[in-house]
Design a protein around this motif. Structure first.
Motif, short mmCIF file in Angstrom:
data_model
loop_
_atom_site.label_atom_id
_atom_site.label_comp_id
_atom_site.label_asym_id
_atom_site.label_seq_id
_atom_site.Cartn_x
_atom_site.Cartn_y
_atom_site.Cartn_z
N ASP A 281 0.82 -1.22 0.00
CA ASP A 281 0.00 0.00 0.00
C ASP A 281 0.85 1.27 0.00
O ASP A 281 0.34 2.37 0.19
N LEU A 282 2.15 1.10 -0.20
CA LEU A 282 3.12 2.21 -0.27
C LEU A 282 3.31 2.92 1.06
O LEU A 282 3.85 4.03 1.11
N LEU A 283 2.90 2.29 2.15
CA LEU A 283 3.11 2.82 3.50
C LEU A 283 4.04 1.88 4.24
O LEU A 283 3.82 0.65 4.25
N ASP A 284 5.07 2.42 4.88
CA ASP A 284 6.03 1.58 5.61
C ASP A 284 5.40 1.01 6.87
O ASP A 284 4.76 1.74 7.65
N VAL A 286 5.96 -1.72 10.42
CA VAL A 286 6.97 -1.87 11.47
C VAL A 286 6.98 -3.29 12.00
O VAL A 286 5.94 -3.84 12.36
N TYR A 287 8.19 -3.88 12.02
CA TYR A 287 8.37 -5.21 12.60
C TYR A 287 9.31 -5.08 13.79
O TYR A 287 10.40 -4.54 13.67
N LEU A 288 8.88 -5.58 14.96
CA LEU A 288 9.66 -5.47 16.19
C LEU A 288 10.13 -6.84 16.65
O LEU A 288 9.33 -7.78 16.77
N CYS A 289 11.43 -6.95 16.94
CA CYS A 289 11.98 -8.17 17.53
C CYS A 289 11.85 -8.11 19.05
O CYS A 289 11.99 -7.04 19.64
N MET A 290 11.65 -9.27 19.66
CA MET A 290 11.32 -9.30 21.08
C MET A 290 12.17 -10.30 21.86
O MET A 290 12.85 -11.16 21.29
N GLN A 291 12.06 -10.20 23.17
CA GLN A 291 12.67 -11.15 24.09
C GLN A 291 12.10 -12.55 23.87
O GLN A 291 10.98 -12.71 23.37
N GLY A 292 12.86 -13.57 24.26
CA GLY A 292 12.35 -14.92 24.18
C GLY A 292 11.14 -15.10 25.07
O GLY A 292 11.13 -14.68 26.23
N GLY A 293 10.09 -15.73 24.53
CA GLY A 293 8.84 -15.92 25.28
C GLY A 293 7.81 -14.88 24.98
O GLY A 293 6.65 -15.01 25.36
N LEU A 294 8.21 -13.80 24.28
CA LEU A 294 7.28 -12.75 23.87
C LEU A 294 7.24 -12.74 22.34
O LEU A 294 8.28 -12.78 21.69
N PRO A 295 6.05 -12.67 21.75
CA PRO A 295 5.96 -12.73 20.29
C PRO A 295 6.52 -11.48 19.62
O PRO A 295 6.30 -10.36 20.09
N ASN A 296 7.26 -11.67 18.52
CA ASN A 296 7.61 -10.55 17.67
C ASN A 296 6.33 -9.90 17.16
O ASN A 296 5.30 -10.57 17.00
N ARG A 297 6.39 -8.61 16.87
CA ARG A 297 5.19 -7.89 16.49
C ARG A 297 5.33 -7.25 15.11
O ARG A 297 6.36 -6.66 14.79
N LEU A 298 4.28 -7.39 14.29
CA LEU A 298 4.19 -6.71 13.01
C LEU A 298 3.00 -5.76 13.06
O LEU A 298 1.88 -6.18 13.32
N TYR A 299 3.28 -4.49 12.82
CA TYR A 299 2.25 -3.46 12.83
C TYR A 299 2.13 -2.86 11.43
O TYR A 299 3.12 -2.37 10.87
N LEU A 300 0.93 -2.90 10.86
CA LEU A 300 0.67 -2.31 9.56
C LEU A 300 0.27 -0.86 9.74
O LEU A 300 -0.59 -0.53 10.56
N ARG A 301 0.89 0.01 8.95
CA ARG A 301 0.55 1.42 9.00
C ARG A 301 -0.76 1.66 8.27
O ARG A 301 -0.96 1.19 7.14
N GLN A 302 -1.66 2.42 8.93
CA GLN A 302 -2.95 2.75 8.36
C GLN A 302 -2.88 4.12 7.68
O GLN A 302 -1.93 4.88 7.87
N SER A 303 -3.89 4.43 6.90
CA SER A 303 -3.89 5.70 6.16
C SER A 303 -3.89 6.92 7.06
O SER A 303 -3.44 7.99 6.65
N ASP A 304 -4.39 6.77 8.29
CA ASP A 304 -4.41 7.90 9.22
C ASP A 304 -3.13 8.00 10.05
O ASP A 304 -3.03 8.83 10.96
N GLY A 305 -2.14 7.14 9.76
CA GLY A 305 -0.86 7.20 10.46
C GLY A 305 -0.75 6.28 11.66
O GLY A 305 0.35 6.11 12.21
N THR A 306 -1.85 5.67 12.08
CA THR A 306 -1.80 4.75 13.21
C THR A 306 -1.25 3.40 12.74
O THR A 306 -1.14 3.12 11.54
N LEU A 307 -0.91 2.55 13.72
CA LEU A 307 -0.38 1.22 13.44
C LEU A 307 -1.35 0.16 13.96
O LEU A 307 -1.87 0.28 15.07
N LYS A 308 -1.56 -0.89 13.17
CA LYS A 308 -2.46 -1.97 13.54
C LYS A 308 -1.68 -3.26 13.70
O LYS A 308 -0.91 -3.65 12.83
N ASP A 309 -1.89 -3.94 14.81
CA ASP A 309 -1.19 -5.19 15.12
C ASP A 309 -1.77 -6.33 14.29
O ASP A 309 -2.94 -6.69 14.43
N VAL A 310 -0.94 -6.91 13.41
CA VAL A 310 -1.36 -8.07 12.61
C VAL A 310 -0.37 -9.22 12.81
O VAL A 310 -0.19 -10.06 11.91
#
Length: 606
Positions: A281-284, A286-310
């Protein structure tokens, strides 16, 4: 394992020893003689912790200068309290002859002014003779800020005893911030100054004799009418996600008390992030690496600038300890894929173009992978990968972020880094030795960055290593040679990150390396009893180690000069990452430095 395999259940810090400083200290008698400091009174400890307190008492092993540092800091804490709270009972101990220079110079030169931001510096570098009393000198600072807004911090980084005397000198960095007085709307103001202080030792205490201003800088932001440079929008961007509140806002200590250590939770941990458009969608995103036992997180940028956890839907919600990641199109299908660096393996995940990932393949590594750098180094159209190795898998002495460097200042027992050549169709082959990158490949590598620094048409690679020398692998016809020593770019320190940029706009790429500034290191490494069994060249290495960040300016024809001190860019605190970026769109590249350390109520860190 991924989050879907188990139930779902940012502190970014690393602890270091204070530069290994006490490992080769001379005996107390020799140390005292070397510095010509009269013996300090011995403390008497009682109670169940008497032995423990005695062991960390610097007067017991000849480090009288650290005892002087403690005595001076006690008075500086009182001075800070008095200046910010105006409590008369917190005045520091002053000599009857105390005198000070003004704390703000009478003449300042404007070094920068644009968009409501003004930077002014002292014109005359020569210090004036101290002639003021404390309250008169302090008034020059207090009147510069609106009442009740002043915040102040002192950082003592140098102690110099006067030979055969009870007097000693200290260098202190002073940082003051608050609101400018009599300005509406309120303008924000910051002062950064260097003070030289003279003290008289009185037993285990210290009396302040004089304060001399050595350097001064003032930064003013003109208030609400001026453009805001940065504003914290973390909650506004992430606040609608449960994972932000339940996972990201909790500290490492919080999770260490709730997750088994076997999952890989580590108090001194390094976790990176990756930016890239994963769903087209041409919007960057964010992928976050985490401590062991905690899930890595992928957040999709929305058109209003917010991030959604997917994270769960993406298939990239790994629960293992992950330190690094990159979002890169590895198979040239137009969709950006994902590579994740876990402790002892690399995971390559193929993107279907909608942000859903499947594991293409994984491979084991001979070292913990702390960061990744991707580029098409061989020009064949496929993106290759360099994986920085830290602790080696065969190093059984100690694992984790601190490692076990030997020797501390020039460690060569780190894990090997890997160059993976992309031969297409998800076929990667290790080419480290084949191209010559196995040379000097035994460091604690933290970060790397590709750049054609010599403008010869092929990519070269700079590697920042912790605990010692860095590498610059120059490429010629597909082969690499480490020429960092030849060009004066080894930068023996605690390399954490690498940034290339043309800061002076001369057409040549300059190099900025993040290290650590250590007040304790700056104090101790300049004492005569430090490393008495080695020559002066080794002591200078440790002094450089504590200095902080480095800026190497390209002077053309592939040559560099160290301009770190001249450009005043060494003080990045305990720096982890840095980047050249034009913050204010004036076409000049600025520097952003990310720093930090383990937080505690006592801010008197190393």
């Amino acid at each position: 394992m991924r989050e879907s395999a188990l139930p779902t259940w940012i502190t970014h810090t690393v602890a270091y020893l204070a530069l290994g400083m006490f490992s080769q200290a001379a005996p107390p008698k020799a140390a005292t003689e070397a510095t010509a400091v009269p013996s300090l009174e011995s403390r008497n400890y009682v109670g169940p912790l008497a032995d423990a307190y005695s062991r960390i008492d610097p007067t017991k092993d000849g480090w009288n200068t650290e005892a002087l540092n403690e005595a001076a800091n006690e008075q500086l804490h009182l001075l800070q309290s008095w200046l910010t709270n105006m409590e008369s009972d917190s005045l520091p101990a002053l000599s009857k002859s105390f005198r000070s220079t003004p704390w703000i110079p009478s003449q300042l030169n404007t070094a920068f002014s644009a968009d409501g931001l003004t930077v002014r510096r002292s014109i005359n570098k020569a210090a004036s003779k101290p002639s003021m009393g404390l309250k008169e000198a302090a008034s020059t600072l207090q009147q510069a800020f609106a009442p009740g807004s002043l915040k102040l911090k002192f950082k003592l980084y140098r102690v110099d005893p006067k030979p055969n005397s009870t007097q000693f000198l200290t260098n202190v960095r002073v940082e003051a911030s608050g609101l400018a007085p009599n300005v509406t709307p309120k303008a924000k103001k910051q002062h950064v100054a260097e003070w030289n202080l003279t003290w008289e030792r009185k037993g285990l205490q210290a009396e302040l004799m004089s304060i001399t201003l050595q350097a001064f800088e003032e930064v003013v932001h003109a208030g609400a009418s001026a453009p805001v440079i940065f504003e914290d929008r973390t909650h506004a961007v992430l606040g609608d996600n449960a994972s932000y509140h339940e996972q990201l806002l909790n500290s490492t200590d919080h999770w260490r008390s709730r997750i088994s250590r076997d999952f890989g939770v580590d108090v001194v941990a390094n976790h990176g992030m990756a930016l890239g458009d994963v769903n087209g969608d041409l919007l960057d995103d964010v992928y976050l690496c985490m401590q062991g036992g905690l899930p890595n997180r992928l957040y999709l940028r929305q058109s209003d600038g917010t991030l959604k956890d997917v994270s769960r839907e993406s298939g990239a919600d790994w629960l293992d300890y992950c330190a690094s990641a990159l979002i890169v199109d590895f198979n040239n299908d137009g969709h950006r894929d994902l590579v994740v660096g876990q402790e002892w393996r690399l995971l390559f995940m193929e993107n279907d173009g909608k942000g859903h990932f499947e594991l293409a393949f994984g491979l084991g590594t001979m070292a913990q992978t702390y960061s990744l750098a991707a580029a098409d180094y061989d020009g064949d159209g496929d993106v290759d990968l360099y994986a920085c190795g830290y602790n080696g898998s065969t190093n059984s002495i100690r694992q984790g972020a601190m490692g076990e460097p030997m020797p501390y200042h020039d460690a060569q027992n780190g894990g090997p880094s890997m160059l993976l050549r992309n031969d297409g169709n998800w076929e990667f082959n290790e080419a480290t030795a084949e191209v010559g990158m196995d040379h000097n490949n035994n460091r604690f590598s933290f970060a790397a960055s590709w750049e054609d620094y010599d403008n010869d048409g092929d990519l070269d690679l700079y590697v920042a290593n912790d605990y010692g020398r860095n590498n610059l692998y120059q490429q010629t016809n597909g082969r690499f040679i480490d020429i960092a020593s030849e060009l004066g770019l080894e930068d023996m320190s605690s390399g954490m990150s690498v940034a290339w940029g043309d800061y002076n706009r001369d057409g040549n790429m300059d190099l900025y390396v993040s290290n650590m500034f250590s007040a304790a290191g700056n104090r101790i490494t300049y004492q005569r009893q430090f490393q008495t069994q080695t020559d002066d060249s080794i002591r200078k290495v440790f002094q450089r180690h504590a200095r902080g960040n480095s800026l190497f300016e390209s002077i053309g024809k592939g040559q560099f000069q160290d301009v770190s001190v001249e450009r005043d860019v060494t003080m990045g605190r305990w720096a982890w990452g840095s980047a050249f970026i034009d913050v204010n769109n004036d076409s000049w590249q600025d520097l952003i430095v990310a720093n930090g350390f383990i937080s505690a109520e006592d801010t008197g860190d190393l």
